[in-house]
Enzyme design. Sequence first.
Site, PDB file in Angstrom:
ATOM      1  N   GLU A  68      17.098  -6.310  10.690  1.00 38.20           N
ATOM      2  CA  GLU A  68      17.343  -5.456  11.858  1.00 38.20           C
ATOM      3  C   GLU A  68      18.456  -4.441  11.593  1.00 38.20           C
ATOM      4  OE1 GLU A  68      14.908  -8.705  12.993  1.00 38.20           O
ATOM      5  OE2 GLU A  68      16.902  -8.748  12.039  1.00 38.20           O
ATOM      6  N   HIS A 137      15.121 -16.267  21.946  1.00 41.87           N
ATOM      7  CA  HIS A 137      14.041 -15.281  21.977  1.00 41.87           C
ATOM      8  C   HIS A 137      13.738 -14.798  23.396  1.00 41.87           C
ATOM      9  CE1 HIS A 137      13.446 -17.331  18.117  1.00 41.87           C
ATOM     10  NE2 HIS A 137      12.792 -16.264  17.717  1.00 41.87           N
TER      11      HIS A 137
END
Length: 340
Positions: A68, A137
């Site tokens: 990321e 998540h």
Amino acid sequence: MDVNCEKTICLTFAEALNNALNLALAYDPAVVLLGEDIGTPSGGIYKVTQGLEERYGTHRVRTTPISEQGIIGLGIGLALVGHRPIVEIMLMDYLTIASDQLVNHAAKLRYTTNGVSHIPLTVRMHIGGGTMGGAQHSQSLEAWLTHIPGLNVVIPSTPEDAKGLLLSCIRNNDPCVMLECIELLWSKECSPVPIGDYVIPLGKARIKRIGTDLTLICYGRAVSWCLESAEYMEQTYAISCEVIDLRTLTPLDLPSILASVRKTGRAMVVHAANQFGGFGAEISCLITEELHAVLAHPVIRLGARNCPVPYTRVLEEVYSPNVRQITEKIKSIFSIGNVS
């Protein structure tokens, strides 16, 4: 681009995003897509980029390694040399890994270069729970981003807004973070979306329901909860709730909020993120500072419980705000008994 807002097509939330990305790639050769698993064959977890690699090639739709920080860093570099990158961070939870590039570089470069450098970077992040994603998540961390000067933070609640806001982000010369609610991305519900080029200006809220007694301020997946609760209160207790969908958190459409609360005299802010330290606190404070003399009731907030997001569906439903909780809060404002 050809603008035709009179004609519409029925699309899901994910399809509307795909439609916007396809338009951007077709009309602007500077647009490139980057992200994990966005190419053939998957088109991402939610199929938002499905078919785009085949149409535009791997030089413009590029599947990246699982990094990321690297994804956003590459996007910043491309933006500095004339591209308009759209990067996907699969889950907002991974903002913790990417935050250095986003917060200390993308958001600051225009300021630190005295306006010489612009970063036309769009970061798409999937946000929130409701799908048993668990503690790592399912987080809604939008308040972190709104605290950073130099970032535009956008969160649509409908397919129409998803398309219009994404195209607006792509054309913006400053970094924009587009937050896409996971529940909406999974939804198969279709609604009308304007065909062709369709842009919604950043910083402009939408009144989803007109009312006179209470202003409900919300965004993302909380919008549908508020609309359902408002309908119930109207039908059952003749209490008229105005519902405002912020659509953009920064820049914030404070004038629209204040105009509505000045009319109704009462306000309640609802979001899926943790209530403690959430964006609702900022809105509540701004309303109170400006309108304390005309408020008929203190501003109320409703958000998720202050704990990690549980995995099991039963516990997640207890953790998250819902229509029943919103309705109970509204009834308490008007001193009505508990929901039967």
